[in-house]
Design a protein around this motif. Structure first.
Motif, PDB file in Angstrom:
ATOM      1  N   ALA A  35     103.457 -38.604   8.365  1.00  0.00           N
ATOM      2  CA  ALA A  35     103.270 -38.055   9.684  1.00  0.00           C
ATOM      3  C   ALA A  35     101.691 -37.789   9.802  1.00  0.00           C
ATOM      4  N   TYR A  36     101.095 -37.383   8.575  1.00  0.00           N
ATOM      5  CA  TYR A  36      99.511 -37.251   8.778  1.00  0.00           C
ATOM      6  C   TYR A  36      98.763 -38.803   8.789  1.00  0.00           C
ATOM      7  N   ASN A  37      99.432 -39.551   8.248  1.00  0.00           N
ATOM      8  CA  ASN A  37      98.689 -41.183   8.428  1.00  0.00           C
ATOM      9  C   ASN A  37      98.988 -41.591  10.167  1.00  0.00           C
ATOM     10  N   VAL A  38     100.141 -40.932  10.417  1.00  0.00           N
ATOM     11  CA  VAL A  38     100.446 -41.273  11.960  1.00  0.00           C
ATOM     12  C   VAL A  38      99.447 -40.511  12.699  1.00  0.00           C
ATOM     13  N   GLY A  39      99.130 -39.253  12.529  1.00  0.00           N
ATOM     14  CA  GLY A  39      98.085 -38.522  13.227  1.00  0.00           C
ATOM     15  C   GLY A  39      96.679 -39.145  13.211  1.00  0.00           C
ATOM     16  N   SER A  40      96.352 -39.683  11.887  1.00  0.00           N
ATOM     17  CA  SER A  40      95.083 -40.105  11.653  1.00  0.00           C
ATOM     18  C   SER A  40      95.053 -41.510  12.625  1.00  0.00           C
ATOM     19  N   LEU A  41      95.984 -42.309  12.731  1.00  0.00           N
ATOM     20  CA  LEU A  41      95.921 -43.471  13.374  1.00  0.00           C
ATOM     21  C   LEU A  41      96.004 -42.989  15.002  1.00  0.00           C
ATOM     22  N   PHE A  42      96.483 -41.961  15.572  1.00  0.00           N
ATOM     23  CA  PHE A  42      96.051 -41.451  16.889  1.00  0.00           C
ATOM     24  C   PHE A  42      94.604 -41.210  16.993  1.00  0.00           C
ATOM     25  N   THR A  44      92.238 -42.427  15.341  1.00  0.00           N
ATOM     26  CA  THR A  44      91.435 -43.678  15.505  1.00  0.00           C
ATOM     27  C   THR A  44      91.735 -44.380  16.775  1.00  0.00           C
ATOM     28  N   CYS A  45      92.843 -44.661  17.294  1.00  0.00           N
ATOM     29  CA  CYS A  45      93.094 -45.219  18.788  1.00  0.00           C
ATOM     30  C   CYS A  45      92.136 -44.505  19.814  1.00  0.00           C
ATOM     31  N   ASP A  46      92.178 -43.131  19.618  1.00  0.00           N
ATOM     32  CA  ASP A  46      91.384 -42.333  20.755  1.00  0.00           C
ATOM     33  C   ASP A  46      89.739 -42.749  20.353  1.00  0.00           C
ATOM     34  N   ALA A  47      89.447 -42.704  19.161  1.00  0.00           N
ATOM     35  CA  ALA A  47      88.010 -43.160  18.983  1.00  0.00           C
ATOM     36  C   ALA A  47      87.544 -44.311  19.637  1.00  0.00           C
ATOM     37  N   PHE A  48      88.467 -45.509  19.536  1.00  0.00           N
ATOM     38  CA  PHE A  48      88.129 -46.973  19.930  1.00  0.00           C
ATOM     39  C   PHE A  48      88.662 -47.170  21.205  1.00  0.00           C
ATOM     40  N   ARG A  49      89.267 -46.115  22.036  1.00  0.00           N
ATOM     41  CA  ARG A  49      89.923 -46.341  23.197  1.00  0.00           C
ATOM     42  C   ARG A  49      90.987 -47.561  23.393  1.00  0.00           C
ATOM     43  N   LEU A  50      91.686 -47.740  22.517  1.00  0.00           N
ATOM     44  CA  LEU A  50      92.698 -48.697  22.570  1.00  0.00           C
ATOM     45  C   LEU A  50      93.866 -48.274  23.572  1.00  0.00           C
ATOM     46  N   GLU A  51      94.375 -49.613  23.792  1.00  0.00           N
ATOM     47  CA  GLU A  51      95.569 -49.548  24.976  1.00  0.00           C
ATOM     48  C   GLU A  51      96.490 -48.437  24.592  1.00  0.00           C
ATOM     49  N   ALA A  52      97.101 -48.742  23.285  1.00  0.00           N
ATOM     50  CA  ALA A  52      98.231 -47.368  23.003  1.00  0.00           C
ATOM     51  C   ALA A  52      98.631 -48.009  21.554  1.00  0.00           C
ATOM     52  N   LEU A  53      99.372 -47.044  20.964  1.00  0.00           N
ATOM     53  CA  LEU A  53      99.687 -46.919  19.567  1.00  0.00           C
ATOM     54  C   LEU A  53     101.431 -47.088  19.978  1.00  0.00           C
ATOM     55  N   TYR A  54     102.200 -47.969  18.932  1.00  0.00           N
ATOM     56  CA  TYR A  54     103.602 -48.080  18.916  1.00  0.00           C
ATOM     57  C   TYR A  54     103.746 -47.669  17.700  1.00  0.00           C
ATOM     58  N   LEU A  55     104.722 -46.822  17.784  1.00  0.00           N
ATOM     59  CA  LEU A  55     105.505 -46.162  16.703  1.00  0.00           C
ATOM     60  C   LEU A  55     106.740 -46.562  16.427  1.00  0.00           C
ATOM     61  N   VAL A  56     107.357 -47.549  15.339  1.00  0.00           N
ATOM     62  CA  VAL A  56     108.552 -48.070  15.179  1.00  0.00           C
ATOM     63  C   VAL A  56     109.308 -47.591  14.132  1.00  0.00           C
ATOM     64  N   GLY A  57     110.718 -47.537  14.139  1.00  0.00           N
ATOM     65  CA  GLY A  57     111.543 -46.978  12.896  1.00  0.00           C
ATOM     66  C   GLY A  57     111.481 -45.707  12.775  1.00  0.00           C
ATOM     67  N   TYR A  58     111.360 -45.337  11.589  1.00  0.00           N
ATOM     68  CA  TYR A  58     111.471 -43.843  11.079  1.00  0.00           C
ATOM     69  C   TYR A  58     109.957 -43.245  11.061  1.00  0.00           C
ATOM     70  N   GLU A  66     102.601 -32.213  11.562  1.00  0.00           N
ATOM     71  CA  GLU A  66     101.795 -32.838  10.887  1.00  0.00           C
ATOM     72  C   GLU A  66     100.864 -34.037  11.496  1.00  0.00           C
ATOM     73  N   ILE A  67     101.450 -34.457  12.518  1.00  0.00           N
ATOM     74  CA  ILE A  67     100.670 -35.436  13.342  1.00  0.00           C
ATOM     75  C   ILE A  67      99.493 -34.612  14.218  1.00  0.00           C
ATOM     76  N   ARG A  68      99.871 -33.413  14.661  1.00  0.00           N
ATOM     77  CA  ARG A  68      99.056 -32.448  15.283  1.00  0.00           C
ATOM     78  C   ARG A  68      97.813 -32.293  14.645  1.00  0.00           C
ATOM     79  N   GLY A 128     102.260 -51.773   8.086  1.00  0.00           N
ATOM     80  CA  GLY A 128     103.470 -51.366   7.294  1.00  0.00           C
ATOM     81  C   GLY A 128     103.363 -50.073   6.577  1.00  0.00           C
ATOM     82  N   ASN A 129     104.484 -49.621   5.965  1.00  0.00           N
ATOM     83  CA  ASN A 129     104.511 -48.456   5.387  1.00  0.00           C
ATOM     84  C   ASN A 129     103.891 -48.422   3.962  1.00  0.00           C
ATOM     85  N   GLU A 130     103.655 -47.441   3.513  1.00  0.00           N
ATOM     86  CA  GLU A 130     102.872 -46.974   2.404  1.00  0.00           C
ATOM     87  C   GLU A 130     103.256 -47.537   1.000  1.00  0.00           C
TER      88      GLU A 130
END
Length: 179
Positions: A35-42, A44-58, A66-68, A128-130
């Motif tokens: 979830a820390y990696n997910v938070g980090s990607l949120f 990054t998406c904010d920094a670059f003003r991306l359209e969206a982030l899709y979260l898939v599966g588990y 941890e995302i927060r 993909g996953n780690e």
């Protein structure tokens, strides 16, 4: 040189960010454990003003402590969707007119420095996953693979680091192509 103050950075409010035009890039996280990696990607998406982030599966999704902790509020600005399966996410992306690329070391992959995207082209990139990376079944459904050149012994990067590298290059091209 002088470091800029927070006030000088002219940051957008949450409302201003949500209303602002976004770059037509969607990051997709397939079964990412941390979830820390997910938070980090949120973030990054904010920094670059991306359209969206899709979260898939588990892959963890907000609300999550941890995302927060690593997103620092970006989970409130970045548009995101959760999908149970990659099939659902890919169908959604295709319906929206996105070209889809897996970020993976694969036969026929294109090195990141050789990838070019047009200013108006809609691009989604799957991370993909780690442990196992992007699933082969997902790769088979993508329009291609992007590979990050790596010169060291490991030939792998943390997923959040890899996402930052790839997303910056795509954003850099879009910024350059619109000027």
């Amino acid at each position: 040189m002088r470091k800029l103050s927070t006030e000088e950075l002219d940051r957008l409010s949450v409302e201003e960010f949500k209303a602002a035009d976004k770059l037509p890039v969607i990051a997709v996280m397939e079964n990412v454990r941390s979830a820390y990696n997910v938070g980090s990607l949120f973030r990054t998406c904010d920094a670059f003003r991306l359209e969206a982030l899709y979260l898939v599966g588990y892959t963890a999704s907000p609300p999550h402590k941890e995302i927060r902790k690593t997103a620092l509020g970006a989970e409130d600005t970045v548009g995101w969707k959760h999908f149970k399966t990659m099939e659902e996410a890919l169908d959604d992306l295709r319906a929206l007119g996105y070209r889809i690329y897996a970020v993976e070391q694969a036969e026929g992959s294109r090195m990141l420095q050789n990838v070019s995207v047009a200013a108006g082209e809609k691009v989604a990139v799957v991370f993909g996953n780690e442990v196992t990376g992007v699933e082969q079944s997902t790769i088979a459904q993508c329009d291609g693979c992007i590979e990050i050149p790596q010169l060291g012994m490991k030939h792998s990067l943390n997923v959040a680091t890899a996402a930052g590298v790839v997303l910056w290059e795509l954003v850099r091209q879009k910024i350059t192509n619109t000027q």
